[in-house]
Design an enzyme around this catalytic site. Structure first.
Site, mmCIF file in Angstrom:
data_model
loop_
_atom_site.group_PDB
_atom_site.id
_atom_site.type_symbol
_atom_site.label_atom_id
_atom_site.label_comp_id
_atom_site.label_asym_id
_atom_site.label_seq_id
_atom_site.Cartn_x
_atom_site.Cartn_y
_atom_site.Cartn_z
ATOM 1 N N ASP A 310 0.854 -1.179 0.000
ATOM 2 C CA ASP A 310 0.000 0.000 0.000
ATOM 3 C C ASP A 310 0.901 1.244 0.000
ATOM 4 O OD1 ASP A 310 -2.794 1.022 0.438
ATOM 5 O OD2 ASP A 310 -1.847 1.915 2.196
ATOM 6 N N GLU A 339 1.550 0.319 -4.932
ATOM 7 C CA GLU A 339 1.073 1.588 -5.475
ATOM 8 C C GLU A 339 2.290 2.499 -5.598
ATOM 9 O OE1 GLU A 339 -3.309 2.501 -3.880
ATOM 10 O OE2 GLU A 339 -1.867 2.350 -2.265
#
Ligand code: CA
Length: 627
Positions: A310, A339
């Site tokens: 994340d 990400e």
């Protein structure tokens, strides 16, 4: 020897070790009879044995007891930071407030020693399916016996469904212990995605059948992994090392104040690159080591096969490379992607951060292709915006860039590609291809909003077209669970704590949109059976994927199957997002059409002699053959 080995149990003694400041006024361990007992049975003072390292032990068999650490900072006049289970508890009581002394060997389900990781040669061979345990299993139509639990994924019905679709990896939304669900009240209607980490190395309790018995969540998590592995499905964890649920009460802050979080330079303000109130400092030695050991622990203890980081752009490149190196030492096929951005400014030099732009410096680590995502469906910041899918000009080049897997390719004009001036992936396996995930609107909602007053039949056709470059592109295809049955989330774009009513996948949709499920399944089958769709090598893609001349907005390419060992010598893929049919010319020959009019059949739907091919509005055509 791991640096974060906070509790080591044997029937003779239990040793406690904590990373805490050298100049702390003291460190205590309190041992309790239960997770909720008011008074400790024993209180131990730890002594410093090394740089930033404190330890002590207690004799006797402490199995089944609980414990906490408390650090007393220097000069705080005896005021402690508050009790916590340490930073690396491997078992905890209800709500993760106290660590538990258990014997991990006793948490293995029968057959665990024989559990093996399903083999994958190249990350491009994965088809990733992102799911939340509740979304997937709570709706009554799913007939799950363990609604919202780890065990839901051990049920034959769930496994059968995933196998029918054809995916070979599930990416689980957070399943480490997070704080937003009260585990003591499983009877309450509670929902959260779980991006609020509390104990990074323990499974979340609310997904177990008994959050009060520390060994249960551990055993059930392993049962889940084993059931998926037995079915040939890999397990990828969504890990959220970039921030903690809370700063002051976090285990990091309580054990080593002001160490693990970045501050805005020149101030005492916490930096907030995560958008959640704090950001961790991966570049600091203990935090870097923490992430390495945590990831390796999940692999070794739980047989996890991959990680989705994340906000990877909050972490630094060196740390991500160090994690890759550590995982390579265990099994190089363990997947790492993330990400490639942060959610705000980070208190670290931008050039050091593990963003999408840094992916080329990080072999074996991939990032989400938000460029193709937005080029297909429209910009993430405006739910009403449409793009290539609506036949709007200016997006086809980015769709092509996504199809080659984000690498340099002689036929792609980078000046016409979204968000990036140069290719950011060295290999197609570094590009995660997707049009939707848990964030923002799911695809059906996005289509309903960006194509107002459009019949459902057309929306389904658009959905099919949107996923075609994802599933037949050279990157790692990634699907958000339920898109294949046209799931909706009541148009809620950030459903992180919306109720089940919003988030659950209604499996009755399978009967409503069978053609959609069959289309996804068909494309997955094409991909898995044909190496040409997943060459897995940048040079091969540059040499054997050729875009061919096509009308405006149409993306058409040829794959030299033979050159990459595919049984189909030549494959053509033509994607027409225009609201009218378009013509494309190909050499004459004998071709078998395997995808057309929203249908896929790898054995063939019809034949074609080449020359001029008319591709219907908003659809993909795929055929193979040769002279
Ligand atoms: Ca929890």
């Amino acid at each position: 020897m791991p640096r974060f080995n906070e509790m080591e149990y044997s029937p003779q003694q239990t040793v406690f070790t904590l990373n805490a400041p050298d100049d702390a006024g003291g460190v205590l361990v309190r041992i309790y009879a239960s997770a909720t007992a008011e008074h400790p049975l024993h209180t131990l003072s730890l002594f410093r044995i090394d740089h930033e390292r404190w330890t002590s032990y207690v004799s006797g068999d402490m199995l089944g007891r609980f414990y906490t650490f408390e650090v007393f900072p220097k000069g705080a006049e005896g005021r402690g930071m508050g009790e916590c289970p340490g930073t690396f508890a491997k078992a905890v009581g209800v709500n993760g407030l106290r660590a538990a002394i258990i014997d991990l060997k006793q948490t293995c389900p029968p057959g665990w020693e024989q559990d093996v990781r399903p083999s994958v040669e190249n990350p491009c061979d994965l088809v990733v399916y992102e799911l939340h345990l509740r979304d997937f299993s709570v709706h009554p139509s799913g007939h799950s016996l363990h609604k919202g639990k780890y065990l839901a994924l051990t049920e034959p019905g769930a496994i059968f469904y995933l196998k029918s679709l054809g995916i070979n990896a599930v990416q689980l939304q957070p399943v480490f212990d997070f704080s937003s669900i009260d585990e003591a009240h499983s009877e309450w209607a509670q929902y959260n995605w779980g991006y609020d980490p509390q104990n990074y190395n323990v499974p979340e309790g609310s997904y177990s059948t008994d959050a009060c018995r520390p060994e249960v969540r551990i055993r059930e998590f392993k049962q889940m992994v084993m059931a998926l592995h037995t079915a040939g499905i890999r397990v990828i964890m969504d890990v959220v090392y970039n921030h903690c649920a809370d700063t002051e009460d976090s285990n990091f802050q309580r054990t080593y104040p002001d160490y693990y979080f970045r501050k805005t330079p020149g101030t005492e303000q916490l930096s907030n690159g995560s958008g959640c109130g704090n950001e961790t400092a991966s570049e600091r030695p203990l935090m870097r080591q923490y992430m390495i050991e945590s990831v390796c622990y999940w692999v070794k203890e739980y047989h996890v096969d991959g990680f989705r980081f994340d906000l990877m752009g909050v972490h630094d490149v060196e740390t991500m490379k160090a994690i890759r190196k550590a995982l390579d030492g265990i099994d190089p096929s363990i997947t790492m992607y993330g990400e490639g951005w942060s959610a705000g400014d980070c208190a670290l030099d931008y050039h050091l951060l593990a963003t999408k732009q840094a992916v080329r410096q990080m072999p074996g680590i991939s990032a989400f292709g938000n460029d193709m995502r937005d080029a297909i469906r429209g910009d993430f910041s405006d739910d009403r915006a449409s793009a290539w899918l609506a036949g709007r000009p200016g997006y086809a080049e980015t769709v092509k860039f996504g199809i080659v897997g984000g690498i340099s390719h002689p036929q792609i004009n980078m000046s016409a590609v979204n968000y990036c001036q140069e290719p950011w992936a060295e290999q197609p396996s570094q590009y995660v291809s997707y049009v939707s995930c848990h964030d923002d609107l799911c695809l059906a909602d996005r289509l309903r909003i960006s194509f107002p007053n459009t019949p459902a039949e057309t929306l389904v056709r658009l959905d099919q077209l949107a996923q075609t470059p994802v599933l037949l592109g050279q990157g790692i295809p990634f699907l958000y669970a339920g898109e294949e049955v046209f799931r909706d989330k009541k148009r809620v774009r950030n459903a992180y704590r919306s109720p089940d009513a919003v988030n659950q996948i209604n499996w009755e949709n399978l009967q409503r949109y069978p053609e959609l499920f069959l289309y996804y399944r068909g494309l997955i089958q094409l991909r898995m059976e044909h190496k040409a769709f997943r060459m897995g090598n940048a040079d091969w893609v540059r040499h054997h994927l050729h875009f061919i001349s096509a009308p405006a907005n149409v993306v058409a390419f040829r794959l030299d199957g033979e050159a990459v060992g595919d049984t189909w010598p030549i494959i053509y893929v033509i994607l027409n997002p225009n609201p009218r049919a378009r013509k494309v010319t190909i050499p004459s020959g004998r071709y078998t059409v395997v995808c057309k009019n929203g249908k896929v059949n790898p054995c063939g739907l019809s034949t074609h002699r080449g020359g001029t091919i008319s591709v219907g509005a908003r659809q993909a055509v795929v055929f193979h053959g040769g002279k």
